[in-house]
Design a protein around this motif. Structure first.
Motif, PDB file in Angstrom:
ATOM      1  N   LYS A  88       0.855  -1.184   0.000  1.00 62.99           N
ATOM      2  CA  LYS A  88       0.000   0.000   0.000  1.00 62.99           C
ATOM      3  C   LYS A  88       0.890   1.232   0.000  1.00 62.99           C
ATOM      4  O   LYS A  88       1.779   1.357   0.841  1.00 62.99           O
ATOM      5  CB  LYS A  88      -0.887   0.003   1.243  1.00 62.99           C
ATOM      6  CG  LYS A  88      -2.215   0.602   0.973  1.00 62.99           C
ATOM      7  CD  LYS A  88      -3.225   0.374   2.102  1.00 62.99           C
ATOM      8  CE  LYS A  88      -4.491  -0.287   1.540  1.00 62.99           C
ATOM      9  NZ  LYS A  88      -4.545  -1.734   1.764  1.00 62.99           N
ATOM     10  N   GLU A 136      -9.200   6.964  -1.396  1.00 65.14           N
ATOM     11  CA  GLU A 136      -8.995   5.908  -2.409  1.00 65.14           C
ATOM     12  C   GLU A 136      -8.042   6.350  -3.515  1.00 65.14           C
ATOM     13  O   GLU A 136      -7.076   5.691  -3.846  1.00 65.14           O
ATOM     14  CB  GLU A 136     -10.337   5.527  -3.050  1.00 65.14           C
ATOM     15  CG  GLU A 136     -11.068   4.323  -2.455  1.00 65.14           C
ATOM     16  CD  GLU A 136     -10.128   3.203  -1.960  1.00 65.14           C
ATOM     17  OE1 GLU A 136      -9.977   3.112  -0.720  1.00 65.14           O
ATOM     18  OE2 GLU A 136      -9.512   2.525  -2.785  1.00 65.14           O
ATOM     19  N   GLN A 137      -8.326   7.548  -4.050  1.00 65.01           N
ATOM     20  CA  GLN A 137      -7.583   7.987  -5.243  1.00 65.01           C
ATOM     21  C   GLN A 137      -6.089   8.046  -4.948  1.00 65.01           C
ATOM     22  O   GLN A 137      -5.245   7.791  -5.802  1.00 65.01           O
ATOM     23  CB  GLN A 137      -8.020   9.384  -5.717  1.00 65.01           C
ATOM     24  CG  GLN A 137      -9.284   9.370  -6.563  1.00 65.01           C
ATOM     25  CD  GLN A 137     -10.475   9.010  -5.679  1.00 65.01           C
ATOM     26  OE1 GLN A 137     -10.570   9.504  -4.544  1.00 65.01           O
ATOM     27  NE2 GLN A 137     -11.313   8.088  -6.143  1.00 65.01           N
ATOM     28  N   VAL A 187      -2.204   3.496  -3.839  1.00 66.29           N
ATOM     29  CA  VAL A 187      -1.882   2.456  -4.823  1.00 66.29           C
ATOM     30  C   VAL A 187      -1.804   1.153  -4.050  1.00 66.29           C
ATOM     31  O   VAL A 187      -0.924   0.971  -3.217  1.00 66.29           O
ATOM     32  CB  VAL A 187      -0.542   2.733  -5.535  1.00 66.29           C
ATOM     33  CG1 VAL A 187      -0.187   1.581  -6.472  1.00 66.29           C
ATOM     34  CG2 VAL A 187      -0.595   4.061  -6.281  1.00 66.29           C
ATOM     35  N   ASN A 188      -2.784   0.270  -4.266  1.00 67.52           N
ATOM     36  CA  ASN A 188      -2.720  -1.026  -3.590  1.00 67.52           C
ATOM     37  C   ASN A 188      -2.098  -2.057  -4.538  1.00 67.52           C
ATOM     38  O   ASN A 188      -1.712  -1.717  -5.654  1.00 67.52           O
ATOM     39  CB  ASN A 188      -4.121  -1.458  -3.145  1.00 67.52           C
ATOM     40  CG  ASN A 188      -5.025  -1.708  -4.348  1.00 67.52           C
ATOM     41  OD1 ASN A 188      -4.572  -1.722  -5.486  1.00 67.52           O
ATOM     42  ND2 ASN A 188      -6.305  -1.923  -4.076  1.00 67.52           N
ATOM     43  N   ALA A 233      -3.262  -4.539  -6.339  1.00 63.24           N
ATOM     44  CA  ALA A 233      -3.934  -4.761  -7.639  1.00 63.24           C
ATOM     45  C   ALA A 233      -3.566  -3.646  -8.619  1.00 63.24           C
ATOM     46  O   ALA A 233      -3.237  -3.904  -9.788  1.00 63.24           O
ATOM     47  CB  ALA A 233      -5.453  -4.812  -7.429  1.00 63.24           C
ATOM     48  N   ARG A 234      -3.548  -2.405  -8.140  1.00 59.86           N
ATOM     49  CA  ARG A 234      -3.202  -1.271  -9.035  1.00 59.86           C
ATOM     50  C   ARG A 234      -1.733  -1.361  -9.462  1.00 59.86           C
ATOM     51  O   ARG A 234      -1.402  -1.143 -10.625  1.00 59.86           O
ATOM     52  CB  ARG A 234      -3.462   0.060  -8.326  1.00 59.86           C
ATOM     53  CG  ARG A 234      -4.888   0.571  -8.578  1.00 59.86           C
ATOM     54  CD  ARG A 234      -5.138   1.953  -8.029  1.00 59.86           C
ATOM     55  NE  ARG A 234      -4.426   3.010  -8.757  1.00 59.86           N
ATOM     56  CZ  ARG A 234      -4.331   4.263  -8.275  1.00 59.86           C
ATOM     57  NH1 ARG A 234      -4.857   4.551  -7.092  1.00 59.86           N
ATOM     58  NH2 ARG A 234      -3.701   5.197  -8.953  1.00 59.86           N
ATOM     59  N   GLU A 242      -1.302  -3.892 -12.152  1.00 61.10           N
ATOM     60  CA  GLU A 242      -1.791  -3.366 -13.443  1.00 61.10           C
ATOM     61  C   GLU A 242      -0.762  -2.407 -14.046  1.00 61.10           C
ATOM     62  O   GLU A 242      -0.459  -2.471 -15.245  1.00 61.10           O
ATOM     63  CB  GLU A 242      -3.111  -2.635 -13.208  1.00 61.10           C
ATOM     64  CG  GLU A 242      -3.843  -2.219 -14.457  1.00 61.10           C
ATOM     65  CD  GLU A 242      -5.291  -2.720 -14.431  1.00 61.10           C
ATOM     66  OE1 GLU A 242      -5.653  -3.519 -15.297  1.00 61.10           O
ATOM     67  OE2 GLU A 242      -6.003  -2.330 -13.478  1.00 61.10           O
ATOM     68  N   MET A 243      -0.181  -1.542 -13.207  1.00 57.17           N
ATOM     69  CA  MET A 243       0.799  -0.569 -13.702  1.00 57.17           C
ATOM     70  C   MET A 243       2.000  -1.293 -14.321  1.00 57.17           C
ATOM     71  O   MET A 243       2.475  -0.928 -15.399  1.00 57.17           O
ATOM     72  CB  MET A 243       1.268   0.340 -12.554  1.00 57.17           C
ATOM     73  CG  MET A 243       0.227   1.322 -12.061  1.00 57.17           C
ATOM     74  SD  MET A 243       0.683   2.064 -10.469  1.00 57.17           S
ATOM     75  CE  MET A 243       1.976   3.215 -10.988  1.00 57.17           C
ATOM     76  N   ASN A 275       1.188  -3.049 -17.607  1.00 56.96           N
ATOM     77  CA  ASN A 275       1.043  -2.107 -18.734  1.00 56.96           C
ATOM     78  C   ASN A 275       2.381  -1.600 -19.288  1.00 56.96           C
ATOM     79  O   ASN A 275       2.400  -0.872 -20.282  1.00 56.96           O
ATOM     80  CB  ASN A 275       0.180  -0.909 -18.307  1.00 56.96           C
ATOM     81  CG  ASN A 275      -1.285  -1.315 -18.161  1.00 56.96           C
ATOM     82  OD1 ASN A 275      -1.724  -2.291 -18.768  1.00 56.96           O
ATOM     83  ND2 ASN A 275      -2.009  -0.597 -17.315  1.00 56.96           N
ATOM     84  N   GLU A 315      -9.950  -8.511  -6.238  1.00 57.48           N
ATOM     85  CA  GLU A 315      -9.505  -7.437  -7.148  1.00 57.48           C
ATOM     86  C   GLU A 315      -8.187  -7.844  -7.809  1.00 57.48           C
ATOM     87  O   GLU A 315      -7.993  -7.659  -9.016  1.00 57.48           O
ATOM     88  CB  GLU A 315      -9.318  -6.138  -6.358  1.00 57.48           C
ATOM     89  CG  GLU A 315      -9.072  -4.909  -7.231  1.00 57.48           C
ATOM     90  CD  GLU A 315      -8.606  -3.681  -6.437  1.00 57.48           C
ATOM     91  OE1 GLU A 315      -8.303  -2.651  -7.073  1.00 57.48           O
ATOM     92  OE2 GLU A 315      -8.502  -3.773  -5.178  1.00 57.48           O
ATOM     93  N   THR A 317      -7.651  -8.599 -11.764  1.00 53.10           N
ATOM     94  CA  THR A 317      -6.583  -7.884 -12.485  1.00 53.10           C
ATOM     95  C   THR A 317      -5.742  -8.896 -13.265  1.00 53.10           C
ATOM     96  O   THR A 317      -5.368  -8.652 -14.415  1.00 53.10           O
ATOM     97  CB  THR A 317      -5.687  -7.128 -11.475  1.00 53.10           C
ATOM     98  OG1 THR A 317      -6.515  -6.263 -10.701  1.00 53.10           O
ATOM     99  CG2 THR A 317      -4.611  -6.315 -12.178  1.00 53.10           C
TER     100      THR A 317
END
Ligand code: SF4
Length: 486
Positions: A237, A255-256, A259-260, A262-263, A266-267, A270, A290, A294
């Motif tokens: 986190k 939230e915004q 960065v957990n 799952a995010r 994804e980063m 990508n 989540e 992902t």
């Protein structure tokens, strides 16, 4: 302007090599100083050795894989079981011979054993000049020069911030295709048998952009797979809001800003579709749907999860302070199978013979293995570790021969399951990332499929770093064997 004092006096500015900022350090024979690093234990330690090598390379050290020509020998140690520490003591004995011949040789102990024993290690092992904990590697140049000045040096300070995010690891023993990226340090779980919270400190997550940059850098340098590393990646986190320091506070960020895991996954996925992404180690109490969704969304995130269970019995899990029950764990296995399918590779860690474990409770571990159908597992007998909750609270009362019998039973069970799982892969085409020659023949290449299984096939014109589709037509307990079809 920077000056360095070593045991041969003042080294002038001129020797500073401006491009790389590397300082060339010379030994008594005027040759560049050589660093020899030996690493033990988990992948985190091997990654740390790459950080250490990078820090000392900036100090002008060249690395050598021959300890007899080294000026500085560093052993990066593990403390997870008694045997791991005994291995290090045996190595120190071996290096004692070298030191007798070359008294100017500096020997240092890094990692979890250094953190657990601190300066006591200097008393116990006279050959040791340097004791450095996992969060103090930036201090190595200073500590080494203290030894050069004839002192013993120790730094085992544990940090709440240190992630070495700005240090580019020097890849050691690399196949040039796969690499590890540590995304966080420490562990906030307090499993009663484990020394890690005491030797690696509190959890802190690394800036996600520095992780993405490292992955992109690796991809641009020909690597085609990264494994994101943490003691418990699911509790990764990070908040962009500097006001929130430390895990507890980050929870308060909105939230915004967070960065957990799952995010982050994804980063990194990508960065490029041809860069495979793996991660280890997951924790049953924290892994989320989540993360699983992902993984489904990105073909290049490998369909493999390492999910340590440790025991299949809820009473033992409570004593281990694992914070989940047998049924809770089974629910996670079900979620993985539901969302990622039967093909998803799952592996685990298991400890047999934990304090007061009955024969029936041991059978619960065997039956859970039947349910989870792991592709492979790391299996150990309980080893009591000084300073852990279990050592303080429970008696290590299971006789060694019972521990051995139970260990053999779960190994046998795992081999049956591994073979059955591999037989399910026969007559199917698997996408393999080639890592190099097979260990047994240079006419064959090997790599792994998405489920982290080793696949061997005839070389033909293929080479390392390529993706190859292989039809699997045979298998053993540990390996899939096939023919390339593309
Ligand atoms: S999760 Fe438990 S076993 Fe794993 S490193 Fe943390 S305390 Fe140790």
């Amino acid at each position: 302007m920077e000056k360095v004092i070593s045991d041969i006096g003042i080294i002038s500015e001129k020797e500073k090599n401006s491009e790389t900022g590397l300082i060339s350090k010379e030994n008594n024979s005027g040759k560049k100083k050589k660093l020899y690093v030996e690493s033990y234990g988990c992948q985190m330690n091997f990654s740390d050795s790459e950080i250490v090598t990078s820090i000392l390379a900036k100090e002008g050290y060249d690395t050598t894989s021959d300890s007899t020509e080294a000026d500085l020998i560093l052993i990066n140690t593990c403390s997870i079981r008694e045997r791991a520490e005994q291995t290090v003591r045996n190595r120190l004995n071996h290096f004692n011979g070298l030191k007798k011949k070359r008294p100017e040789l500096t020997v240092g102990v890094l990692g979890c054993m250094a953190e657990r024993l601190k300066s006591k290690l200097l008393e116990e092992e006279k050959i040791v000049d340097l004791v450095v904990g996992p969060d103090a590697y930036r201090d190595l140049p200073n500590l080494v020069s203290q030894v050069d000045d004839g002192h013993k040096a120790v730094n085992t300070f544990l940090s709440r911030e240190e992630t070495y995010a700005d240090i580019s690891p020097v890849r050691l023993n690399s196949n040039g295709v796969t690499a590890f990226i540590s995304i966080m340090r420490g562990c906030d779980n307090m499993c009663s048998f484990c020394v890690v919270p005491f030797t690696r400190g509190r959890e802190r997550s690394r800036d996600p952009q520095s992780i993405v940059n490292e992955a992109r850098d690796l991809f641009e340098n020909g690597y085609r797979e990264v494994t994101l590393l943490g003691q418990n990646v699911d509790s990764y986190k990070w908040s962009s809001n500097k006001e929130f320091k430390g895990k507890a506070q980050i929870e308060k960020a909105n939230e915004q800003e967070i960065v957990n895991f799952a995010r982050l996954l994804e980063m990194v996925a990508n960065v490029h579709q041809d860069l495979r992404v793996r991660f280890s180690t997951s924790h049953p109490k924290d892994i989320t749907d989540e993360v699983l969704y992902t993984m489904i969304r990105h073909e290049n995130i490998c369909k493999y999860i390492h999910l340590p269970v440790q025991s299949g019995n809820t009473r033992i899990l409570e004593m281990m302070n694992r914070t989940y029950t047998r049924n809770g764990y089974i629910n996670k296995i079900d979620a993985i199978r539901d969302i990622l399918g039967e093909e998803c590779g799952i592996s685990s860690d298991m400890i047999v013979g934990f304090c007061s474990e009955t024969e029936k409770e041991h059978k619960d571990t065997l039956s859970l293995m039947d349910y989870a159908q792991y592709d492979f597992s790391y299996m150990f007998m309980y080893s009591e570790r000084p300073g852990t909750l279990a050592e303080k609270k429970y008696e290590n009362d299971i006789p060694e021969e019972i521990k051995k019998k139970r260990l053999n039973e779960i190994i046998e069970k795992q081999q049956e399951i591994s073979l059955a799982r591999n037989k399910r892969d026969l007559k199917k085409v698997h996408k393999i990332l080639v890592e190099g020659f097979s260990k047994r023949s240079d006419k064959h290449l090997q790599g792994r499929n998405s489920a982290n299984k080793v696949v061997v096939f005839p070389k033909a014109a293929f080479k390392k770093g390529q993706y190859v589709n292989v039809m699997v037509n045979d298998c053993t307990t540990a390996t899939l064997i096939g023919e390339a079809v593309n």
